[in-house]
Design an enzyme around this catalytic site. Structure first.
Site, PDB file in Angstrom:
ATOM      1  N   ASP A  80       0.824  -1.213   0.000  1.00  0.00           N
ATOM      2  CA  ASP A  80       0.000   0.000   0.000  1.00  0.00           C
ATOM      3  C   ASP A  80       0.863   1.270   0.000  1.00  0.00           C
ATOM      4  O   ASP A  80       1.966   1.278   0.530  1.00  0.00           O
ATOM      5  CB  ASP A  80      -0.918  -0.016   1.239  1.00  0.00           C
ATOM      6  CG  ASP A  80      -2.084   0.956   1.098  1.00  0.00           C
ATOM      7  OD1 ASP A  80      -2.344   1.437  -0.023  1.00  0.00           O
ATOM      8  OD2 ASP A  80      -2.743   1.237   2.124  1.00  0.00           O
ATOM      9  N   ASN A 120     -11.180  -2.482  -5.183  1.00  0.00           N
ATOM     10  CA  ASN A 120     -10.399  -1.540  -5.994  1.00  0.00           C
ATOM     11  C   ASN A 120     -11.090  -1.163  -7.313  1.00  0.00           C
ATOM     12  O   ASN A 120     -10.670  -0.226  -7.997  1.00  0.00           O
ATOM     13  CB  ASN A 120      -8.978  -2.063  -6.256  1.00  0.00           C
ATOM     14  CG  ASN A 120      -8.062  -1.982  -5.042  1.00  0.00           C
ATOM     15  OD1 ASN A 120      -7.204  -2.842  -4.824  1.00  0.00           O
ATOM     16  ND2 ASN A 120      -8.229  -0.937  -4.220  1.00  0.00           N
TER      17      ASN A 120
HETATM   18  C1  IPE Z   1      -5.560  -2.630  -0.093  1.00  0.00           C
HETATM   19  O1  IPE Z   1      -5.202  -1.314  -0.267  1.00  0.00           O
HETATM   20  C2  IPE Z   1      -5.559  -3.342  -1.409  1.00  0.00           C
HETATM   21  C3  IPE Z   1      -4.253  -3.523  -2.042  1.00  0.00           C
HETATM   22  C4  IPE Z   1      -3.092  -3.183  -1.543  1.00  0.00           C
HETATM   23  C5  IPE Z   1      -4.291  -4.152  -3.325  1.00  0.00           C
HETATM   24  P1  IPE Z   1      -6.283  -0.156  -0.458  1.00  0.00           P
HETATM   25  O2  IPE Z   1      -5.499   1.094  -0.607  1.00  0.00           O
HETATM   26  O3  IPE Z   1      -7.217  -0.522  -1.538  1.00  0.00           O
HETATM   27  O4  IPE Z   1      -7.059  -0.207   0.936  1.00  0.00           O
HETATM   28  P2  IPE Z   1      -7.866   0.930   1.699  1.00  0.00           P
HETATM   29  O5  IPE Z   1      -8.859   1.494   0.743  1.00  0.00           O
HETATM   30  O6  IPE Z   1      -6.864   1.962   2.134  1.00  0.00           O
HETATM   31  O7  IPE Z   1      -8.455   0.224   2.874  1.00  0.00           O
HETATM   32  C1  IPE Z   2      -1.586   0.222  -3.382  1.00  0.00           C
HETATM   33  O1  IPE Z   2      -1.388   1.586  -3.453  1.00  0.00           O
HETATM   34  C2  IPE Z   2      -1.845  -0.393  -4.737  1.00  0.00           C
HETATM   35  C3  IPE Z   2      -3.242  -0.774  -4.963  1.00  0.00           C
HETATM   36  C4  IPE Z   2      -4.197  -0.749  -4.088  1.00  0.00           C
HETATM   37  C5  IPE Z   2      -3.583  -1.226  -6.295  1.00  0.00           C
HETATM   38  P1  IPE Z   2      -2.593   2.626  -3.435  1.00  0.00           P
HETATM   39  O2  IPE Z   2      -2.966   2.917  -4.854  1.00  0.00           O
HETATM   40  O3  IPE Z   2      -3.677   2.153  -2.563  1.00  0.00           O
HETATM   41  O4  IPE Z   2      -1.865   3.899  -2.806  1.00  0.00           O
HETATM   42  P2  IPE Z   2      -2.489   4.941  -1.788  1.00  0.00           P
HETATM   43  O5  IPE Z   2      -3.055   4.156  -0.651  1.00  0.00           O
HETATM   44  O6  IPE Z   2      -3.543   5.682  -2.542  1.00  0.00           O
HETATM   45  O7  IPE Z   2      -1.334   5.788  -1.387  1.00  0.00           O
HETATM   46 MG    MG Z   3      -4.080   2.397  -0.600  1.00  0.00          MG
END
Ligand code: IPE
Ligand code: IPE
Ligand code: MG
Length: 240
Positions: A15, A63
């Site tokens: 993340d 997502n």
């Molecule tokens: C969790 O991260 C999913 C992945 C890393 C693929 P998100 O960024 O989607 O989770 P939330 O929305 O912060 O809980």
């Molecule tokens: C994790 O990074 C990757 C996926 C969830 C696909 P994020 O895209 O959630 O990054 P933040 O949380 O917005 O920084």
């Molecule tokens: Mg994220």
């Protein structure tokens, strides 16, 4: 970190790609691109350390709420990853597996991923699981539906369903490629939640949270997290 006590199954919630990019004034996709590079390094180090199963959360069932542009960019990156890294996976004897429902993904992504899964199917080193369109609840619902069908067909008596029978029907419980429960779950970027990852399997996992954004998560950070895991006292509800 003690090289002789490496957890057999490590799972990572990758993340912080978006915030990493924002910090640099870059588009979110640049963050995902940097995150892919970080993932390649971690796969290599995990394999070198003798990890048996490495599971990464790449795309959750939630997502899909993101913009169409970001989603298609993520799948393009995935296609590029499996195409360009196949050789490296073969060289390191790594077997690629997918956890999640591939049916909702674009056809070209499904084809590219399936090809890499079948090409690496004979590899006997680390198993690298990518959780793609994965949701912990979705996975449990799927298992419950499978069991309900088996009860209907008379193959299982109602009331006879066990813990193991549920585990076996999860994505992580496949007969040949099952990885079971992760000993260690790492989440980067400072968030301290599971976001629907491995809900059943995490019953006794150790959690390590780090503030580092995923693209900055180095193999050294990875070893640090393993060291932290090794310092924990795992009691499983019992006593010493
Ligand atoms: C969790 O991260 C999913 C992945 C890393 C693929 P998100 O960024 O989607 O989770 P939330 O929305 O912060 O809980
Ligand atoms: C994790 O990074 C990757 C996926 C969830 C696909 P994020 O895209 O959630 O990054 P933040 O949380 O917005 O920084
Ligand atoms: Mg994220």
């Amino acid at each position: 970190m003690d090289k002789d006590r490496i957890p057999a199954h490590i799972a990572i919630i990758m993340d912080g790609n978006g915030r990493w990019a924002k910090q640099r004034g870059l588009p979110r996709l640049a963050g995902h691109n940097a995150g892919m590079k970080a993932m390649i390094e971690i796969v290599r180090r995990a394999s070198d350390l003798g990890v048996k199963h490495l599971t990464v959360y790449a795309f959750s069932t939630e997502n899909w709420k993101r913009s169409a542009q970001e989603i298609s960019g993520l799948f393009r990156l995935l296609i590029r990853y499996v195409r360009t890294e196949l050789k490296e996976l073969m060289r390191n004897n790594v077997r690629l597996m997918i956890l999640g429902d591939l049916s909702a993904l674009p056809d070209d992504a499904v084809a590219a991923v399936n090809r890499a899964v079948s090409d690496t199917a004979g590899n006997t080193g680390m198993q690298f699981n990518i959780a793609l369109n994965y949701g912990g609840r979705d996975e449990i619902v799927r298992a419950v539906n499978l069991l309900a069908g088996e009860v209907r067909d008379g193959r299982i008596e109602p009331g006879q369903i066990t813990d193991e029978m549920i585990s076996e029907r999860l994505y992580t419980g496949a007969r040949e490629t099952g990885c079971g429960d992760p000993e260690l779950i790492i989440r980067t970027s400072g968030e301290q939640r599971l976001s629907n990852f491995l809900l059943w399997q995490c019953a006794y996992s150790e959690f390590v949270f780090t503030d580092v954004y995923w693209p900055d998560f180095t193999p050294e950070e990875f070893e640090k997290a393993i060291g932290e895991f090794q310092s924990r006292d795992r009691r499983y509800g019992g006593r010493k």
